[in-house]
Design an enzyme around this catalytic site. Structure first.
Site, mmCIF file in Angstrom:
data_model
loop_
_atom_site.group_PDB
_atom_site.id
_atom_site.type_symbol
_atom_site.label_atom_id
_atom_site.label_comp_id
_atom_site.label_asym_id
_atom_site.label_seq_id
_atom_site.Cartn_x
_atom_site.Cartn_y
_atom_site.Cartn_z
ATOM 1 N N GLU A 284 0.826 -1.209 0.000
ATOM 2 C CA GLU A 284 0.000 0.000 0.000
ATOM 3 C C GLU A 284 0.861 1.260 0.000
ATOM 4 O O GLU A 284 0.545 2.247 -0.688
ATOM 5 C CB GLU A 284 -0.936 -0.019 1.216
ATOM 6 C CG GLU A 284 -2.196 0.800 1.023
ATOM 7 C CD GLU A 284 -3.265 0.452 2.045
ATOM 8 O OE1 GLU A 284 -3.121 0.882 3.208
ATOM 9 O OE2 GLU A 284 -4.223 -0.249 1.687
ATOM 10 N N GLU A 287 2.098 1.763 -3.454
ATOM 11 C CA GLU A 287 1.051 2.376 -4.279
ATOM 12 C C GLU A 287 0.984 3.877 -4.059
ATOM 13 O O GLU A 287 0.944 4.664 -5.014
ATOM 14 C CB GLU A 287 -0.312 1.771 -3.928
ATOM 15 C CG GLU A 287 -0.646 0.458 -4.588
ATOM 16 C CD GLU A 287 -2.089 0.070 -4.301
ATOM 17 O OE1 GLU A 287 -2.961 0.425 -5.132
ATOM 18 O OE2 GLU A 287 -2.346 -0.561 -3.272
ATOM 19 N N CYS A 310 -8.432 -2.085 3.768
ATOM 20 C CA CYS A 310 -8.408 -3.181 4.749
ATOM 21 C C CYS A 310 -9.786 -3.561 5.262
ATOM 22 O O CYS A 310 -9.983 -4.668 5.747
ATOM 23 C CB CYS A 310 -7.525 -2.794 5.940
ATOM 24 S SG CYS A 310 -5.813 -2.539 5.486
ATOM 25 N N SER A 330 -7.077 1.507 -2.766
ATOM 26 C CA SER A 330 -5.854 0.721 -2.897
ATOM 27 C C SER A 330 -6.232 -0.672 -3.384
ATOM 28 O O SER A 330 -7.180 -1.280 -2.881
ATOM 29 C CB SER A 330 -5.134 0.625 -1.547
ATOM 30 O OG SER A 330 -4.143 -0.374 -1.580
ATOM 31 N N LYS A 369 -15.797 -9.606 7.768
ATOM 32 C CA LYS A 369 -14.711 -10.474 7.329
ATOM 33 C C LYS A 369 -15.248 -11.828 6.862
ATOM 34 O O LYS A 369 -14.638 -12.490 6.019
ATOM 35 C CB LYS A 369 -13.689 -10.658 8.448
ATOM 36 C CG LYS A 369 -12.835 -9.432 8.714
ATOM 37 C CD LYS A 369 -11.946 -9.121 7.521
ATOM 38 C CE LYS A 369 -11.069 -7.915 7.764
ATOM 39 N NZ LYS A 369 -10.238 -7.567 6.597
ATOM 40 N N GLU A 372 -16.152 -11.038 3.374
ATOM 41 C CA GLU A 372 -14.954 -10.859 2.557
ATOM 42 C C GLU A 372 -14.337 -12.198 2.164
ATOM 43 O O GLU A 372 -13.963 -12.406 1.003
ATOM 44 C CB GLU A 372 -13.923 -10.023 3.319
ATOM 45 C CG GLU A 372 -12.650 -9.769 2.529
ATOM 46 C CD GLU A 372 -11.613 -9.020 3.333
ATOM 47 O OE1 GLU A 372 -11.083 -8.010 2.841
ATOM 48 O OE2 GLU A 372 -11.313 -9.453 4.468
ATOM 49 N N GLU A 377 -13.608 -13.566 -5.934
ATOM 50 C CA GLU A 377 -12.286 -13.229 -6.459
ATOM 51 C C GLU A 377 -11.156 -13.664 -5.530
ATOM 52 O O GLU A 377 -9.978 -13.678 -5.928
ATOM 53 C CB GLU A 377 -12.174 -11.719 -6.741
ATOM 54 C CG GLU A 377 -12.243 -10.818 -5.530
ATOM 55 C CD GLU A 377 -13.652 -10.379 -5.181
ATOM 56 O OE1 GLU A 377 -13.782 -9.322 -4.547
ATOM 57 O OE2 GLU A 377 -14.613 -11.100 -5.541
ATOM 58 N N CYS A 514 -11.282 -1.471 14.198
ATOM 59 C CA CYS A 514 -11.570 -2.888 14.421
ATOM 60 C C CYS A 514 -11.798 -3.222 15.894
ATOM 61 O O CYS A 514 -12.489 -4.194 16.205
ATOM 62 C CB CYS A 514 -10.439 -3.750 13.871
ATOM 63 S SG CYS A 514 -10.150 -3.522 12.104
#
Length: 585
Positions: A284, A287, A310, A330, A369, A372, A377, A514
């Site tokens: 990151e 980037e 994230c 990102s 999560k 996710e 993908e 979190c």
């Protein structure tokens, strides 16, 4: 500020003007039962619809009982919280609520944490005096959140959170009279709505109408399977919250004992998501560096600000609401997914394990999560990088089922090398931590020197939006930190209108980051618990010998041996992702 003097149950109480009877009483140590009311001033959350009527009190001179959660105090007011009439009315109200509430407490997702259940216990309810019609609705499952609408008590806490704090508006009151409940539009499954699965509705729901979809039995079956190797990764926010389920104060680092407990549970290897967080920063920060330098060269079409990636609830929020900003996200995967990719690509190779025979489980503070990990993908040939995720609460329940007392565990360390990390990875779990970790590394890369002061305190705190300007060898960076999706929406609109400009922005869906995730032990409206967890992570960072992700030797060896340069073709195949336009046309 004008102070008001009143008496509650004969006790002299002094409180600021505008305070409600309930808050004045609670501050004075006088408990008034309540159910729908919840307030977290630190994040602007307040639910005071006064729908439950459990908190009614008697006020001298008034002909009827009043809800203490919405009635402001007045000078010389005399309040009685425990008169025979008050106690009788409260009990009747509670009994009427219970008469239209399922009695399957033993298998309820909030059993032991249900606020209605606790009230029934404290009131000594042993039988149902009232019988009649009961509402019945189908239970709805999603990969992250289960809705049992039959248990909805119309407190509207979830609706307030979803609308006022997260700005999503997925849940609202529907129907009329006896049939009224909080529901989605047309009773659609959450996956069919614009829900981000942040789960903050779960965090505030007082009953079992909303709870995380449980994966613990699936884990038990995998641990029993002799043909599978089962490994686990632990997110930073988990280690400063899991202890609460065993009577430990919030914010205490339980890492060494947690590692031992996980091995005792039967995992073949116990790793740290922090390792992958350090990898995240390498990618990151690269980037961000490339985009900033491209902008300085005058290149056209540079996508800034760069948003962190994230938080899966934030990612889904962008895909659903601002798909035109996908290129500003990102492309680096979250630490959870980077760990899954690394473990199934490289760790399996070193251990001579077939990808299909490795089960990768994550312990996360977050319901999103779960969603996710299930995204298509993040799979190779149909095999997911992370097979599934369980929350901090689920892990705590599992430990107790196995008679594993966390406090009695000896101290052990994570397995190597995927268990080694820096302090920069630990602060991923609090708001502002990801951006601070990235700036630490970026600063050194741009200046080609050692950063002496690693503490970017302007990025810390719990203000809704925090802005900092950082100068590195003549390069000025304007960055921001925002937590809460409603706040993120406001900031995006300001950027789109030209009112604001930033080079980088960290977004976390949950207030506090979190540590305030929806899979953490329930805080029941006490945001001080979330703050203590954040302080705990910062303390871990302070005491780490290495505090910059680029100092993690195990990560650097990973790049040298398998990946090569950051942001190259191999890195993009394994450590980066792409996003979708999910906005309803």
């Amino acid at each position: 500020m004008k102070m008001i003097r009143l008496r509650i149950d004969g006790k002299l109480v002094v409180a600021p003007e505008g305070t409600t009877i309930l808050n004045a009483a609670l501050k004075a140590g006088i408990y008034i039962p309540h159910l729908c009311y919840m307030e977290m001033k630190e994040v602007g959350y307040k639910n005071d619809c006064a729908s439950c009527r459990i908190c009614v009190v008697q006020v001298k001179g008034m002909s009827r009982l009043v809800p203490s959660c919405t009635t402001p105090i007045k000078e010389k007011m005399e309040v009685i919280t425990n008169s025979p009439e008050v106690m009788h009315k409260r009990r009747v109200v509670l009994e009427l609520m219970l008469s239209d509430h399922p009695k399957d407490c033993l298998i309820c997702g909030k059993n032991g944490e249900c606020e209605l259940q606790k009230l029934a216990i404290s009131f000594g309810i042993r039988e149902m005096r009232f019988e009649g019609k009961e509402g019945r609705y189908d239970k709805q499952y999603s990969i992250a959140i289960t809705r049992d609408t039959t248990k909805c008590i119309m407190c509207r806490r979830c609706e307030t959170m979803c609308e006022n704090i997260q700005g999503c508006g997925i849940l609202t009151g529907v129907d009329r009279g006896f049939n009224v409940i909080v529901n989605t539009a047309f009773n659609r499954n959450l996956l069919e709505t614009d829900c981000t699965f942040c789960g903050q509705c779960v965090a505030v729901c007082p009953v079992g109408a909303l709870y995380e979809t449980d994966n613990t039995f699936r884990l038990v079956e995998d641990l029993m399977n002799p043909n599978k190797k089962v490994i686990v990764q632990v997110a930073p926010a988990v280690r400063v919250a899991i202890g609460e389920l065993f009577g430990v104060e919030p914010g205490i680092d339980m890492t060494p004992k947690l590692v031992t407990a996980l091995r005792k549970l039967g995992f073949d290897a116990v790793f740290d998501t922090n390792f992958a967080a350090d990898v995240t920063i390498i990618e990151e920060a690269t980037e961000l560096k490339e985009r900033v330098l491209s902008k300085l060269k005058g290149e056209k079409g540079v996508k800034l600000p760069l948003f962190t990636s994230c938080c899966p609830a934030w990612i889904r929020f962008v895909e659903l609401n601002y798909p035109e900003l996908r290129d500003n996200l990102s492309s680096t995967k979250s630490p959870q997914q980077i760990f899954g990719a690394i473990s199934k690509e490289f760790w399996t190779r070193e251990k001579e394990i077939e990808r299909k025979d490795l089960i990768c489980v994550s312990i996360m503070p977050c319901t999103a999560k779960k969603y996710e990990a299930s995204r298509e993908e993040f799979a190779t040939d149909g095999i997911p990088d992370v097979d599934y995720s369980i929350t901090t609460r689920e892990l705590g329940r599992l430990f107790k089922q196995y008679n594993i007392d966390l406090l009695e565990m000896q101290d052990e360390e994570f397995d190597s090398p995927l268990g080694e990390s820096t302090g920069a990875a630990d602060i991923f779990g609090r708001t502002g931590g990801v951006l601070e970790a990235a700036i630490r590394t970026l600063y050194e890369w741009l200046s080609d020197g050692k950063l002496e002061d690693l503490d970017f305190v302007n990025l810390r705190g719990f203000q809704e939006v925090r802005v900092a300007e950082i100068e590195v060898t003549g390069i000025k960076l304007r960055v921001a930190v925002v937590h809460g999706l409603g706040a993120a929406r406001k900031l995006i609109e300001d950027i789109k209108s030209g009112k604001e400009y930033f080079d980088a922005i960290e977004v976390m869906a949950c207030k506090g980051g979190c540590v305030g995730g929806s899979g953490q032990p329930y805080h029941h409206g006490n945001f001080e618990i979330v703050k203590k967890r954040a302080e705990g992570l910062q303390d871990i960072d302070y005491h780490k010998e290495l505090r910059e992700s680029n100092e993690n030797e195990s990560v650097m060896k990973l790049y040298d041996r398998y990946i090569g340069e950051a942001n190259n073709e191999v890195a993009h195949r394994l450590l980066h992702t792409h996003y979708f336009d999910r906005k309803e046309k």
